[in-house]
Design a protein around this motif. Structure first.
Motif, short mmCIF file in Angstrom:
data_model
loop_
_atom_site.label_atom_id
_atom_site.label_comp_id
_atom_site.label_asym_id
_atom_site.label_seq_id
_atom_site.Cartn_x
_atom_site.Cartn_y
_atom_site.Cartn_z
N THR A 22 -23.34 61.24 50.97
CA THR A 22 -24.18 59.59 50.98
C THR A 22 -23.78 59.15 52.60
OG1 THR A 22 -23.75 59.13 48.82
CG2 THR A 22 -24.35 57.60 50.10
N THR B 120 -28.62 60.20 49.64
CA THR B 120 -27.57 60.39 48.77
C THR B 120 -27.86 61.79 47.95
OG1 THR B 120 -25.76 59.70 47.35
CG2 THR B 120 -28.18 59.09 46.86
N THR C 264 -17.34 61.55 43.34
CA THR C 264 -17.76 61.33 44.65
C THR C 264 -16.35 61.29 45.39
OG1 THR C 264 -19.12 59.77 46.09
CG2 THR C 264 -17.72 58.98 44.73
N LYS D 153 -28.24 54.96 45.93
CA LYS D 153 -27.18 55.48 44.88
C LYS D 153 -27.68 55.14 43.75
CE LYS D 153 -22.71 55.67 47.41
NZ LYS D 153 -21.97 56.67 46.48
N GLN E 152 -21.22 64.22 43.43
CA GLN E 152 -22.03 63.72 44.46
C GLN E 152 -21.56 64.13 45.84
OE1 GLN E 152 -23.34 59.58 44.04
NE2 GLN E 152 -21.78 58.91 45.60
#
Length: 376
Positions: free
Chosen positions: A309, A293, A344, A325, A306
């Motif tokens: 991932t 991630t 995210t 995470k 973010q």
């Protein structure tokens, strides 16, 4: 590598259909603060105004330095910017992003128009110019995007749905109507979610208990640059991002990732002032990276984003998503304590990753529609 020469794209045709409007190619300047950079810096200001009006905050506002850094690394993604000029002022732009991987067939178009000047044909002119670039570049699939903050979504009304997932976009939204009117089909909806940091202690303990069940894996983290001994394994895992993520409703090009490409991305994000903080899970038996991630960490401000991932398909079911995470959030608190919000994005149909995010306490932030159209 470039598909295009320095000439303008169908300027006469555009001027003929939209009187008084010019579509010009904008060349990124070598340096800022020069006469040659004036148009670029004007465009950055225009785009920031559009962003602020959409979101109501400066979360996605860019400095001219950040915007220029994003256009300089073009070894793997060619970015061509066309601006709409009316009465000497920039009133919109289309950015065409061309993946340069072998056999790539897609191009992404980012179309923006000053809100007060919409519904006058400027967006249509820009879209037509972008599609012409796509055709000249031999691309057959064009992607475009609409963004919908949660606060702007109506409580009722007609909705447009993608082939997979449960979310929908409001049918009366101007961006939705624009995409449909120009022959685009909604292929996928992404959910943007926001997490307030730090994690509440009770939630952090519960997540740590879940992550502890990931037997046979160890975590490794880095900030800014991947360790040389993990570079090739990390590149191989990033190459799986397009293969392993849900994308049943949209066409995606395969991406070939090498250590050099990883380093190019690291250089670009460092130049933007947002180096990547990465945590990966390494299989103890094979030494291969099984999950990772990423968080792009700005030097100031309270918000971070973010990025990827991914848990490789053959390593799923071991709580690796929670493991990486959680560890990355702990690393974020250590190296960037000024960050108190994390954004995210996940495909609406990616139920496992959305469930992980909910366990962390992410809350809805926005929806993004990916629209596609086949040319020819």
């Amino acid at each position: 590598m470039s598909f295009f020469g320095p000439r303008d794209v169908a300027r006469a045709a555009v001027r003929g259909r939209w009187s008084g409007l010019e579509i010009r190619r904008l060349t990124p300047p070598e340096r800022l603060g020069t006469p040659e950079s004036a148009a670029f810096e004007e465009l950055v200001g225009v785009l920031n105004g559009i962003v602020y009006q959409l979101w109501g905050d400066d979360d996605f506002v860019e400095t001219a330095e950040e915007a220029l850094a994003g256009l300089r690394e073009q070894d793997y993604l060619e970015k061509i910017v066309l601006v709409a000029v009316e009465e000497g002022a920039i009133v919109g732009r289309v950015e065409a992003d061309f993946p340069l991987d072998q056999d790539a067939e897609t191009v992404s178009l980012l179309v923006d128009v000053v809100p007060a000047l919409r519904s006058r044909g400027i967006g249509s002119a820009l879209l037509a110019a972008g599609e012409e670039l796509a055709a000249e570049g031999g691309r057959t699939v064009v992607s475009a995007y609409t963004e919908h903050p949660v606060r702007s979504l109506p409580e009722e009304g007609a909705w447009v749905h993608a082939p997979a997932g449960s979310a929908g976009l409001p049918a009366e939204d101007p961006g939705v109507r624009f995409a449909l009117r120009h022959g685009y089909r909604l292929g996928q909806i992404e959910r943007s979610s926001e997490l307030v940091l730090p994690l509440p202690p009770v939630r952090a303990v519960a997540l740590a208990s879940t992550a502890a069940t990931a037997d046979g894996y160890r975590v490794v983290s880095w900030f800014g640059a991947a360790p040389d001994d993990l570079l090739d394994s990390f590149a191989a895992l990033k190459e799986r991002m397009v293969v392993d993520v849900p994308h049943s409703g949209i066409a995606l090009d395969r991406e070939a990732w090498t250590g050099d490409r990883v380093r190019a991305q690291e250089r670009e994000l460092a130049a933007r002032g947002e180096p990547l903080l990465v945590t990966a899970a390494q299989c103890e038996a094979s030494g291969d990276l099984a999950a990772y991630t990423e968080i792009a960490v700005p030097a100031d401000g309270e918000k971070a984003e973010q990025y990827d991932t991914l848990v490789a398909a053959d390593h799923r079911g071991h709580r690796l998503g929670t493991l990486v995470k959680l560890h990355n959030i702990h690393e974020l608190a250590r190296c960037a304590p000024h960050i108190t919000r994390l954004l995210t994005w996940n495909a609406d149909e990616n139920a496992p990753m959305i469930a992980i995010n909910r366990a962390f306490g992410f809350r809805p932030h926005a929806l993004t529609g990916t629209w596609q159209k086949r040319l020819g």
